[in-house]
Design a protein around this motif. Structure first.
Motif, PDB file in Angstrom:
ATOM      1  N   UNK A   5       0.925  -1.143  -0.093  1.00 59.48           N
ATOM      2  CA  UNK A   5      -0.093   0.125  -0.101  1.00 59.48           C
ATOM      3  C   UNK A   5       0.902   1.043   0.020  1.00 59.48           C
ATOM      4  N   UNK A   6       1.813   1.160   0.698  1.00 62.35           N
ATOM      5  CA  UNK A   6       3.056   2.160   0.887  1.00 62.35           C
ATOM      6  C   UNK A   6       3.579   2.602  -0.679  1.00 62.35           C
ATOM      7  N   UNK A   7       3.839   1.430  -1.031  1.00 64.13           N
ATOM      8  CA  UNK A   7       4.555   1.598  -2.282  1.00 64.13           C
ATOM      9  C   UNK A   7       3.636   1.945  -3.647  1.00 64.13           C
ATOM     10  N   UNK A   8       2.286   1.666  -3.600  1.00 59.25           N
ATOM     11  CA  UNK A   8       1.252   2.121  -4.456  1.00 59.25           C
ATOM     12  C   UNK A   8       1.140   3.755  -4.118  1.00 59.25           C
ATOM     13  N   UNK A   9       1.073   3.831  -2.799  1.00 55.28           N
ATOM     14  CA  UNK A   9       0.922   5.416  -2.683  1.00 55.28           C
ATOM     15  C   UNK A   9       1.913   6.341  -3.159  1.00 55.28           C
ATOM     16  N   UNK A  10       3.227   5.735  -3.178  1.00 49.03           N
ATOM     17  CA  UNK A  10       4.326   6.513  -3.807  1.00 49.03           C
ATOM     18  C   UNK A  10       4.405   6.639  -5.137  1.00 49.03           C
ATOM     19  N   UNK A  11       3.570   5.790  -5.953  1.00 45.86           N
ATOM     20  CA  UNK A  11       3.735   5.702  -7.513  1.00 45.86           C
ATOM     21  C   UNK A  11       2.810   7.115  -7.909  1.00 45.86           C
ATOM     22  N   UNK A  12       3.785   7.905  -8.651  1.00 47.60           N
ATOM     23  CA  UNK A  12       3.047   9.129  -9.289  1.00 47.60           C
ATOM     24  C   UNK A  12       2.584   8.613 -10.724  1.00 47.60           C
ATOM     25  N   UNK A  13       3.497   8.075 -11.469  1.00 48.57           N
ATOM     26  CA  UNK A  13       3.067   7.926 -12.789  1.00 48.57           C
ATOM     27  C   UNK A  13       3.936   6.700 -13.210  1.00 48.57           C
ATOM     28  N   UNK A  14       3.210   5.830 -14.000  1.00 52.88           N
ATOM     29  CA  UNK A  14       3.947   4.553 -14.330  1.00 52.88           C
ATOM     30  C   UNK A  14       4.073   4.624 -16.139  1.00 52.88           C
ATOM     31  N   UNK A  15       5.612   4.500 -16.538  1.00 52.32           N
ATOM     32  CA  UNK A  15       5.854   4.729 -17.718  1.00 52.32           C
ATOM     33  C   UNK A  15       5.155   3.423 -18.570  1.00 52.32           C
ATOM     34  N   UNK A  16       4.604   3.704 -19.702  1.00 51.69           N
ATOM     35  CA  UNK A  16       3.919   2.655 -20.420  1.00 51.69           C
ATOM     36  C   UNK A  16       5.084   1.564 -20.506  1.00 51.69           C
ATOM     37  N   UNK A  17       6.162   1.664 -20.768  1.00 52.46           N
ATOM     38  CA  UNK A  17       7.333   0.547 -21.238  1.00 52.46           C
ATOM     39  C   UNK A  17       7.629  -0.302 -20.049  1.00 52.46           C
ATOM     40  N   UNK A  18       7.629   0.679 -18.691  1.00 49.93           N
ATOM     41  CA  UNK A  18       7.950   0.027 -17.619  1.00 49.93           C
ATOM     42  C   UNK A  18       6.575  -1.093 -17.263  1.00 49.93           C
ATOM     43  N   UNK A  19       5.554  -0.589 -17.234  1.00 51.33           N
ATOM     44  CA  UNK A  19       4.192  -1.345 -17.093  1.00 51.33           C
ATOM     45  C   UNK A  19       4.308  -2.496 -17.912  1.00 51.33           C
ATOM     46  N   UNK A  20       4.729  -2.414 -19.234  1.00 46.58           N
ATOM     47  CA  UNK A  20       4.605  -3.718 -20.031  1.00 46.58           C
ATOM     48  C   UNK A  20       5.652  -4.714 -19.649  1.00 46.58           C
ATOM     49  N   UNK A  21       6.809  -4.178 -19.362  1.00 49.41           N
ATOM     50  CA  UNK A  21       8.067  -5.008 -18.786  1.00 49.41           C
ATOM     51  C   UNK A  21       7.528  -5.755 -17.617  1.00 49.41           C
ATOM     52  N   UNK A  22       6.813  -5.010 -16.680  1.00 46.21           N
ATOM     53  CA  UNK A  22       6.451  -5.935 -15.479  1.00 46.21           C
ATOM     54  C   UNK A  22       5.387  -6.887 -15.708  1.00 46.21           C
ATOM     55  N   UNK A  23       4.570  -6.632 -16.516  1.00 38.25           N
ATOM     56  CA  UNK A  23       3.312  -7.496 -16.848  1.00 38.25           C
ATOM     57  C   UNK A  23       3.881  -8.806 -17.579  1.00 38.25           C
ATOM     58  N   UNK A  24       4.873  -8.377 -18.381  1.00 40.54           N
ATOM     59  CA  UNK A  24       5.442  -9.244 -19.309  1.00 40.54           C
ATOM     60  C   UNK A  24       6.287 -10.330 -18.240  1.00 40.54           C
TER      61      UNK A  24
END
Length: 337
Positions: free
Chosen positions: A42-61
């Motif tokens: 929850x703390x990590x999610x709260x600290x997320x400001x914006x997720x780069x599209x490529x980063x999101x794609x790499x994490x999901x992959x």
């Protein structure tokens, strides 16, 4: 590989994944996490400001590949996973994935047993010491373990259930010794780390899958032998007699889901307290119909009554899981939705 350049730790990747999955799916995942893990994520999610599209794609992959590899390992072990991944991803990429994930893809003990037919496993283990049987069942999936537990002699069922519930970490050496009992007919895989299996949650999952007669016998006998353990197990599960824990709104809700014939048969074996509570939450006309059905039914087999009661319980458990009713467990102030 690109994902190695992300520079993210495990918690950061998990937080990004949960955000990417959306609140509905994330909330379902939260239900399976420990309190400390929920706080950290929850703390990590709260600290997320914006997720780069490529980063999101790499994490999901990366998450997808971990799930894929784990699934292949569950099906046939590390060797099988490597072979399938090589065909899908190519030799080098498959090797990189297996090498990178080996530490997180632990093969659970008795993997070979989970692929065997329960009746076959029963033949292998029914004459073993109850502690040995408990160790093996603790590592099987609840459905498979419930089938085996149901077929054990009644005097052994309670002993085995009690041992599963009180089991803690088990030494790899002991696990290897037990696995060797079966290795003459089936190949064994072992793990080099201490692993946790058993405990209250394990036996509750198993008891929720066994037939109503076996469940009742084990709980009732445990109550005599170890009242505290029986009470702790009862707190985490729901049996037909626990309908008295429901409030009127919850009773009225589940009554709308139940077939009248099933309810009449279930009430043939109900305590007076349960029957009175159920009748008090239905119309006079429906009361008369159910009571009339019970009278015309005549003598019925206990097994049929228990099966009807189990169907009633399954509906109540389903409604609880869906958050439509609340069950007060353990006789205290704790409420589980």
């Amino acid at each position: 590989m690109a994902r190695h350049k992300l520079g993210l730790n495990g918690k950061e990747k998990a937080a990004i994944l949960l955000v990417a999955l959306g609140s509905d799916r994330a909330s379902k995942i939260y239900k399976h996490l420990k309190e400390e893990e929920i706080e950290q994520l929850t703390l990590e999610i709260a600290n997320i400001q914006k997720i780069d599209h490529d980063v999101r794609k790499e994490v999901i992959e990366e998450f997808y590949e971990i799930c894929l590899a784990q699934n292949y390992i569950d099906e046939g072990g590390i060797g099988y996973a490597k072979e399938v991944l090589e065909r899908a991803l190519g030799n080098q990429k498959a090797l990189d994935l297996i090498n990178r994930l080996t530490s997180s893809l632990q093969v659970r003990p008795f993997e070979f047993v989970r692929k065997a037919d329960p009746s076959q496993v029963l033949n292998f283990i029914q004459d073993e010491h109850p502690q040995t049987i408990a160790l093996i069942l603790a590592y099987l999936n609840p459905h498979q373990a419930s089938l085996i537990l149901s077929e054990l002699p009644q005097e052994k069922q309670v002993d085995v259930a009690s041992r599963i519930a009180t089991m803690d970490s088990t030494s790899p050496d002991i696990i290897r010794d037990v696995e060797r009992i079966l290795e003459k007919k089936l190949s064994a895989m072992v793990t080099s780390d201490f692993t946790d299996a058993g405990g209250i949650d394990a036996i509750v999952e198993i008891l929720l899958s066994v037939d109503r007669g076996t469940e009742k016998h084990i709980i009732d006998t445990l109550e005599v032998k170890n009242g505290e353990l029986a009470e702790e197990i009862r707190k985490r599960m729901f049996v037909f007699e626990d309908i008295v824990l429901l409030d009127n709104r919850a009773i009225q809700r589940f009554l709308r889901e139940i077939d009248n014939a099933d309810l009449a048969l279930a009430l043939k074996g109900a305590s007076e307290e349960v029957a009175n509570l159920i009748f008090a939450n239905m119309s006079k006309r429906l009361q008369d119909m159910i009571k009339e059905d019970m009278e015309f039914m005549g003598p019925v087999r206990l097994r049929d009554v228990e099966e009807s009661q189990q169907r009633v319980v399954n509906i109540i458990r389903r409604l609880e899981d869906a958050g439509e009713i609340i069950i007060a467990r353990g006789g205290g102030d704790e409420i589980i939705v």
